[in-house]
Scaffold this motif. Sequence first.
Motif, PDB file in Angstrom:
ATOM      1  N   GLY A  75       0.812  -1.209   0.000  1.00 36.84           N
ATOM      2  CA  GLY A  75       0.000   0.000   0.000  1.00 36.84           C
ATOM      3  C   GLY A  75       0.846   1.259   0.000  1.00 36.84           C
ATOM      4  N   LEU A  76       0.165   2.405   0.067  1.00 31.57           N
ATOM      5  CA  LEU A  76       0.838   3.697   0.031  1.00 31.57           C
ATOM      6  C   LEU A  76       0.968   4.281   1.431  1.00 31.57           C
ATOM      7  N   ASN A  77       1.892   5.210   1.559  1.00 28.64           N
ATOM      8  CA  ASN A  77       2.120   5.909   2.822  1.00 28.64           C
ATOM      9  C   ASN A  77       0.850   6.625   3.271  1.00 28.64           C
ATOM     10  N   GLU A  78       0.541   6.546   4.563  1.00 25.51           N
ATOM     11  CA  GLU A  78      -0.690   7.125   5.100  1.00 25.51           C
ATOM     12  C   GLU A  78      -0.800   8.613   4.810  1.00 25.51           C
ATOM     13  N   ASP A  79       0.271   9.352   4.996  1.00 24.56           N
ATOM     14  CA  ASP A  79       0.221  10.793   4.758  1.00 24.56           C
ATOM     15  C   ASP A  79      -0.039  11.108   3.295  1.00 24.56           C
ATOM     16  N   LEU A  80       0.547  10.303   2.400  1.00 24.45           N
ATOM     17  CA  LEU A  80       0.314  10.504   0.968  1.00 24.45           C
ATOM     18  C   LEU A  80      -1.161  10.267   0.638  1.00 24.45           C
TER      19      LEU A  80
END
Length: 260
Positions: A69-74
């Motif tokens: 998955g992708l970084n939470e902030d992104l």
Amino acid sequence: MLLVAMKLMNKEKTPMDNFLVEYGMSLSLSGHPNIIETHEIAFQTSNDYVFVQKVAPAGNLIHSIVKVGLNEDLVKGFVPQVASALDFMHSRGMVHRDIKLDNILLMDIECKEVKLADFGLTRLRGTQAPCMAWSIPYTAPELCSLKEGDQLLLHPSIDVWAFGVLLYTVMTGSFPWEEAGGHDPMYREFAWWQTKKDLTLAPGKWQQFSMEARQMFWDLLALNASERCSAMDILKYVHLPWTAKMPPENLTRKTVIHVI
């Protein structure tokens, strides 16, 4: 020099009326900053109907997702943009019906600016939608449960469900289930969890989310369509943590993402 993208629709597969509906929908929605811009240029060749749109130089979200998955902030940076685009559509009585990774276009590789695209299935709220011959992970359970010959009145809650599935997918790198139907074990676990009304009983990979994020998913993915939140309700969760402080180690079962 202005670079543009051309959407080609094969005449043998696409009636002219369908082309005109999609072009008209795309043109009427393109004023929103998070919906792909459609130019007032449309024509036909011997084989295709064609209209012209703005280029998305970084492709779409499916090209950016990896297995973790992708970084939470992104994600928190672009998800409100998708919500805003959906809210814009829904406020004008339109239901997208095809919210998925492929239809979230990237204007930069950092996903700082995204745009919603592909309005081929978009119809007005209240339009009767027939039973589909197939279901995909984004399909809401009320659509999955339709039998041949059944129809369902389109409602924005269908998009909200797909939005919730998309959010889970970009956070984890996998689909939560293959289909939101009773024969899918992953969906059955999720449905059981919701009916228990206890955030602490999260099954499987849902345990990696914070209590706040679990509530967010319950709001987006309410089994009863009338209980789902609006797309913009996600904003109240953006400043809260989405990842559990100590995610469980054994998160083995997952549905691999594939292009649909």
